[in-house]
Each structure stands twice: as structure tokens, then as C-alpha cells.
Design an enzyme around this catalytic site. Sequence first.
Site, PDB file in Angstrom:
ATOM      1  N   THR B 186       0.871  -1.196   0.000  1.00 17.88           N
ATOM      2  CA  THR B 186       0.000   0.000   0.000  1.00 17.88           C
ATOM      3  C   THR B 186       0.902   1.239   0.000  1.00 17.88           C
ATOM      4  O   THR B 186       1.361   1.649  -1.057  1.00 17.88           O
ATOM      5  CB  THR B 186      -0.971   0.014   1.202  1.00 17.88           C
ATOM      6  OG1 THR B 186      -0.228  -0.078   2.410  1.00 17.88           O
ATOM      7  CG2 THR B 186      -1.952  -1.139   1.119  1.00 17.88           C
ATOM      8  N   LYS B 212       4.139  -6.816   4.092  1.00 17.95           N
ATOM      9  CA  LYS B 212       3.861  -5.435   3.726  1.00 17.95           C
ATOM     10  C   LYS B 212       3.617  -4.657   5.015  1.00 17.95           C
ATOM     11  O   LYS B 212       3.139  -5.208   6.020  1.00 17.95           O
ATOM     12  CB  LYS B 212       2.677  -5.307   2.788  1.00 17.95           C
ATOM     13  CG  LYS B 212       1.355  -5.622   3.439  1.00 17.95           C
ATOM     14  CD  LYS B 212       0.315  -4.527   3.386  1.00 17.95           C
ATOM     15  CE  LYS B 212       0.814  -3.205   3.782  1.00 17.95           C
ATOM     16  NZ  LYS B 212      -0.259  -2.308   4.279  1.00 17.95           N
ATOM     17  N   THR B 223       1.723  -8.899  12.946  1.00 21.28           N
ATOM     18  CA  THR B 223       1.856  -7.580  12.348  1.00 21.28           C
ATOM     19  C   THR B 223       1.355  -7.546  10.946  1.00 21.28           C
ATOM     20  O   THR B 223       1.466  -8.525  10.223  1.00 21.28           O
ATOM     21  CB  THR B 223       3.294  -7.126  12.258  1.00 21.28           C
ATOM     22  OG1 THR B 223       3.263  -5.772  11.786  1.00 21.28           O
ATOM     23  CG2 THR B 223       4.085  -7.901  11.257  1.00 21.28           C
ATOM     24  N   GLU B 309       6.851   4.947   7.327  1.00 20.03           N
ATOM     25  CA  GLU B 309       6.466   6.148   6.570  1.00 20.03           C
ATOM     26  C   GLU B 309       7.375   7.328   6.919  1.00 20.03           C
ATOM     27  O   GLU B 309       7.434   7.747   8.072  1.00 20.03           O
ATOM     28  CB  GLU B 309       4.991   6.473   6.821  1.00 20.03           C
ATOM     29  CG  GLU B 309       4.085   5.472   6.106  1.00 20.03           C
ATOM     30  CD  GLU B 309       2.616   5.582   6.467  1.00 20.03           C
ATOM     31  OE1 GLU B 309       1.793   5.038   5.728  1.00 20.03           O
ATOM     32  OE2 GLU B 309       2.314   6.201   7.504  1.00 20.03           O
ATOM     33  N   ASN B 432       0.435  11.126   5.793  1.00 18.36           N
ATOM     34  CA  ASN B 432      -0.781  10.810   6.536  1.00 18.36           C
ATOM     35  C   ASN B 432      -1.787  11.936   6.630  1.00 18.36           C
ATOM     36  O   ASN B 432      -2.939  11.717   6.993  1.00 18.36           O
ATOM     37  CB  ASN B 432      -0.413  10.286   7.917  1.00 18.36           C
ATOM     38  CG  ASN B 432       0.169   8.898   7.802  1.00 18.36           C
ATOM     39  OD1 ASN B 432      -0.490   8.003   7.302  1.00 18.36           O
ATOM     40  ND2 ASN B 432       1.429   8.749   8.190  1.00 18.36           N
ATOM     41  N   SER B 437      -6.777  11.539   0.261  1.00 18.17           N
ATOM     42  CA  SER B 437      -7.245  12.497  -0.749  1.00 18.17           C
ATOM     43  C   SER B 437      -6.427  12.409  -2.018  1.00 18.17           C
ATOM     44  O   SER B 437      -5.594  11.553  -2.180  1.00 18.17           O
ATOM     45  CB  SER B 437      -7.237  13.911  -0.185  1.00 18.17           C
ATOM     46  OG  SER B 437      -6.000  14.168   0.438  1.00 18.17           O
TER      47      SER B 437
END
Lengths: 437, 437
Positions: B186, B212, B223, B309, B432, B437
Amino acid sequence: MGAKKKLKRKVKSLKAALKAQMTPEVKKVTVSPLAPAAFPDLPQVKGARFATAAAGVRYTGRTDVMLVQLDPGTVMVGTFTRSATSAASVQDAQAKIAGDSPDGACILVNSGNANAFTGARGQESVKEICAAVAQKLGVPETRVFTSSTGVIGEALPHERIITVLDDLVKGLDESGLPAAARAIMTTDTFPKGAAATLEIEGMPVRIAGIAKGSGMIAPDMATMLVYIFTDAKISRPVLQALVSRQTGSSFNCITVDSDTSTSDMLLVAATGQADAPEIVANSEAAKAFDAALGAVMLDLAHQVVRDGEGATKFVEVAVSGARSDADARKVAFSIANSPLVKTAVAGEDPNWGRIVMAVGKSGAEADRDRLSIRFGPHLVAVNGQVAPSYEEDLGASYMKGQDLVIGVDLRLGTGAATVWTCDLTNRYIEINADYRS
Amino acid sequence: MGAKKKLKRKVKSLKAALKAQMTPEVKKVTVSPLAPAAFPDLPQVKGARFATAAAGVRYTGRTDVMLVQLDPGTVMVGTFTRSATSAASVQDAQAKIAGDSPDGACILVNSGNANAFTGARGQESVKEICAAVAQKLGVPETRVFTSSTGVIGEALPHERIITVLDDLVKGLDESGLPAAARAIMTTDTFPKGAAATLEIEGMPVRIAGIAKGSGMIAPDMATMLVYIFTDAKISRPVLQALVSRQTGSSFNCITVDSDTSTSDMLLVAATGQADAPEIVANSEAAKAFDAALGAVMLDLAHQVVRDGEGATKFVEVAVSGARSDADARKVAFSIANSPLVKTAVAGEDPNWGRIVMAVGKSGAEADRDRLSIRFGPHLVAVNGQVAPSYEEDLGASYMKGQDLVIGVDLRLGTGAATVWTCDLTNRYIEINADYRS
């Protein structure tokens, strides 16, 4: 020549555009967009005098020390951080606060250096400051309370503070509290003050407080630095009980970043010099005083969140229907501390899926298929799925507001809790990636 | 004319500089700077076949479904999220995993939509997918496991997945695992794979896994999505015991952002088709297999953190000297989840005061004046204050590295724990604040 002129103009405008791009947005931020419109009028509290000075502990060009002198007869109570690595001044104040005393009291606070994790040297600094203040103002050392706020782990240059003591003593004045609110600021972008005046048998009792705090905010037992003064006549046990309970629903219900300071301290001083009669436990007067004190504490707690590092949104998280109040509190803080929820709020994204995630990880009992979620007045999800009446546009437009309410009903029982937090923005990272440098 | 030419050149270079400034740094990041140099060679596991397809669940122009077919005789075990709001596929797989079966098994995973908090509709989607896969591949529905990863709270368009089933079945191949690692991504910036081959009585046993995960990483019990395949002959209870224990020291020891997914799932499939003899409990073979499996799991867990991230630093937090292992774990996670520690790491600031803060708030027993802290080889603080040998330059230069070790010795007992995390950067916020959007 026209073409040359044109090119020169072009160079000029490109240079300006480049400069604008190279000046990060974040440098332009000065005061939190969530700050109150103005610092409030604080009533003077008889028997309490304040002074500030610039000792150059770390900052230059600003005040960084406040001194408070409290008349004999003043009752002192407080709540303190539960951090296992609390600072020397916290441990010192904690040891002193438990006793009654006919003597006056003093509070000395410096900003710029937290005197935390400084070992024996840190304790020595507290001792030196207390001894100097005690001698100058004629109170026992056991009645001098100190706080330090700022960088952790560096030796406090306490001699700089002691050097300005004479100036501080000369400056003591009943009207000095607003200036004191400025002197204790670190990464705060505005000074925080709140006040209330109530009447007991027709005679006024005044409460005025100040606070500092902006990052490292997830208070546990007390918060940050908060000093509240009142001229109420009230005994130590009665005042301590009220303060402890109100702490539970004000400072212990806020979080900026889930990080708990080593220096949290709340001191409340009651000088007893109001003309109003003594406030005794469980009386009508105690109820009125409790409500007024609670309002001042909640106002200061909210201001700390409104000055949360990088904050652009003030968020109330209201959880109901939990199996117990403790469960509701777990869920509320799980939401309020979730980086994914906080970044979604920063991005004005009505991402209720992340609320579900935070409920799920909280450790509290929850039933996915009973849960309902509201953004302000909008019912977003009900019975574990998106509400039929909900449209993404409603949520998206609600999230553009500055003061937001996230409501969660677990529909399992009657436990409830409300906590307050702010969003997580790039500015938080900027501030904390180079706070020390 | 020389001056004009010069001006034109100036315009050109300024335009280039402006363009560079206006393309935010974050947009240039494609693959995490902490990614392994290359995807590893994965051995083929006899009895396991893989296929991928682009079903357009949410993404376009990429694969988003993987199908795994496992031969009859395959043993399946797993660990799952403990989130109270876990997704429909997690609950379905959890219910199915407990039993033995002589039949084969299938795993179908989609990315783009987590089918979480979708109520009865979500359960219906899982049922539809399982029925379709069971029918196409001739296995009972109770042997079809599904996972979904992506946005929470939106209905899964499962018909899109069912539509590509025929293509998937045609594409099944023993060499398809690397492509499957891509299909389940993702916000991951690189596919994650790890493998080991061990010998039992001179005959090879192969282990190959994929994972992932990038955000919403604070696994609790399992996890993210992790699929590990081996041709080992091993019974379900023996394999489950090994997997559960290794989960405790791999996936349950990582955190990117303290947020726990509703979809965490680890499945391990043992086809039993290796020539090597069966692995029985407590044997030498079990020890060798355990070590190899543990290495694959830890490798995958580290890769998830390395793709955290916005991560630019990989951080090991090693805590020793705690009263118990549980206390050590509390301290380690308190450090690894602290926004103030993580932003300091991002800013390459050797801000050990924030480590002290995180120790203090952890809830574990700690003595401020015994604590020592290391940054890699450098002893920073000892006995509650800065170490005599420490100089800020040492810490500052160490923090410029990409792989960092923060060591804390509480000096109270023999409890120890090691966890892994990454730093917290603006890029995390960027990702995030507008993921949806």
C-alpha cells in the site's frame, strides 16, 4: 534597451520568488493560531506579590525568572509528575508541600533549563537557590519552592539566578502576575493566564493562575508548570482535595504529544486574606470555590493544548457508553495520542477509519459492530459501519473548522471521559528536530 | 550582446533553481533511503504456487491481488492482531486457522481496501471471495484465508476481485512469490522478502516469506500482512509454537508510529514436500528450523521498519538492567514511540534528555540516579548525569549515521528487551495528512 530592462525585471522577480520559496512557511509562524484573543485581566490576590527578571539562564533579551512572595498564613498544596525520572526541584517541592506552616512561602521559577537529570549537581542547585531566597525574604528554606523548565540534562547555572535576587525582591508587586506568565515560557507562543472571582456570603474571593506548556505534554498527576493564587481562607487538606480532584479532570485530560515531562508541577497558594469566611469541606462555599477553581484549571489546561507545538486545531475527544470511566479514558487517550488520527485532523481529512483503529488498539472493551462515531453534529458511523445519512462532504467541511469535537459512543455501558488534544503538523517536527540547536 | 546573454543565462539558472525549490523534497522520495539494496532471491517452495492480478480495487496501473495455492497436506498456522476492532478477514481467518485438514489451502490478499469497519457487508465480502476461490480451486471454504489492506471503513468491491479469479488461477506458479510481494503493497515504498534454506539430515528445507507494512505499525500479537512458506514437514502444534514465540521477538518488537492496525495477520504455510524428515518438537532439527524461521521473521520485521512512513533512520533501542523483561520492554517501547525522541533522531540531535523523559514516563521501575545511556559505542550518561568522557560532538557525529543504536542500562536487575523503530519526519505528516485524498 527594452529587452534588457525586461530581463533585469525578470531576474528581480525570479530572485524574489526564489527567496520566498527558500523561506520555509514555518519560520513565519509566531503565535499559535489557536491562542486566545488577549491575555485575560487577572484580579490581584491579596498577600501574593510577583517579580520577574532576566537572568540569562539560557535566553537573552527576555525575562526568565519569576519570584513569588506569599504572606504568612498562606496554605500551599500541589500535584506533581509521576515520572520516575522527575527533576530535582520536583522532588524537593514534593517533600516540602506536605506540611502546614505559620510562615510565609516563596516560589522561584526559571525557564531555559529544566535542571533535570543533573544528578547531585542538580540537587545542589535547588539547595543553593532555596537558601538564597530564604535568606533574602526571611522564610525557612522548607517554605521555598522552585521549578525549572527547559532543556534536560544540562547543569543549571544557578548563580545567574541568585545574582538577580536583589532586583527581584525590589520588584515584588501584587500586579506582577501577567509578567510572570511571560517569564516562565519556553517553546510557548503565548503567555497563559486565567482567573475567576466568586462571592462567599457576599464577599469576593479571587483566583488567578498562570501556566506554561507546549510540547512534552501528557501530564500524569499534574502538568507542566502551573501556579494558581487565591485569597481564599481554606485549610490545606480541603484545598488539596479540591485541587487533586480538579487535576484529574483538567490537566490530566490533555495531551499534545503523549510525552510526559520530568518537571510537571502545579502549585496552588491560598493566602487567606479575603474578607470572606473560611471555606470548609462540603459546604456550599466549597462547592462554589471548587467550580471556580475547576474553571480556572480547565481554562489553563485548554490554553496549554491551544499552544501545542505546531497545533492548528483544538480537538475535544468525548467518549461515552464505555464499560467504565477508566475504559472511556483509555479510548479517549488512544484517539487523542494517535499520530494517524492527529495527522488526519491536520490534513482536514474526516478519516473516521483511524478513529476505529485507535478504539481497537486502546485495550478497552469495545464491540466493533456497536460503535458509533460523530464529527461534531454529524453522525459518521453507527453499528460498525458508515451511517446511511453520512456524506463525506459533511465531514470534510466540518474538519475545516478550528475547534473540533470527535464523539465516540461504545454503546456498552455508562462510562464516559473527555480529553483534549491538538493536531500533529510539520511544525511540530520542525520545532522538535532542532529545539536544542 | 554580452550583457543580454548573461542576463538570459541568469534567468535560465534562476528558473531552474526556483523549479527545484518548488518541487518539495518529499515528492522526490520514492523508495525509502533505508531500503535493502535489492529484493532477495527467494527459493521456490514445493507445493506453493502464486499468482497476481490487477483487479482495480482502488489503484490503477498496478497489481493489487495475490492468490496462493497450497497443496493438500499443507499445515497452516498464524498470529493475528489483538485489536478489539479487527477486520472481517482477520476474524474469519482466526476462526479457520485452529483446525487440522487433509485438504490444500488458499490465501487471497487484496491491497487498496482493508474491508475493516464495514459491518455485515464486510463479512459478506469475505464469504463471497472465499466461496468463489473454494469453487475455482476445489478446496473447502474453511481452507480459504483472505486478507485485505488499505483504507478502513469503505465497502470492498469484492466482485472486482472475483472477476480476475480465472486469470489468477491460470497464472499460478511456484516462482510467483516476488510478484506477490509487490501486489500487497500500500504505502510501502519497496516490496519485502526474506528467505532461508537449512539442511536437515543433509536435505534442504526452504523458507521464503513476504510482508507489507509502512504506517500504522505497532503490531500487537502479529503484524501487518506477512506470509511465510516452507516445504518443511512439521505438525501444526509444533509450527504454531515456534511461530508464536518468534512473533514475540520480531514483529511484536517493532513500531513505526505506535498505531496498531485492525488487519495485522501473519500466516505460515508448511507444505511438507521437502525430502527432509519431519521436524519434531525439541529436536536438533526443530532448533535449526526455529533459528532459520526466526531470522526470516526478524528480517521481514526490520524491513517493515526500514519502510516506515517517512523514515530516514533505522533505530535499535536496547534496554538492559531492568527489574524484569516486561519492564525492559515498557521502557524500550516508551523510547521507541516517543515523538520527542523520534523527532530528535530525525534532526540528528543527540538529545539524551528526551531518552530520560521516555524512561521516566514508561511506568517501569527506574532510578534516575543509576541510569546510563549509550548512543552506539558512546557512553553518554551515567549515574543520572552526563558521562565525564562524553562530548556533544561525539553524539552529534554518531547521530548522522543511518543505522543507530540507543542503549539504556537501568542497573536494577537482569531484564532486557530490544525493539526497533524509525525516526519521525515531515514526510510522515505529508503521507498521513493526505493519504486518502
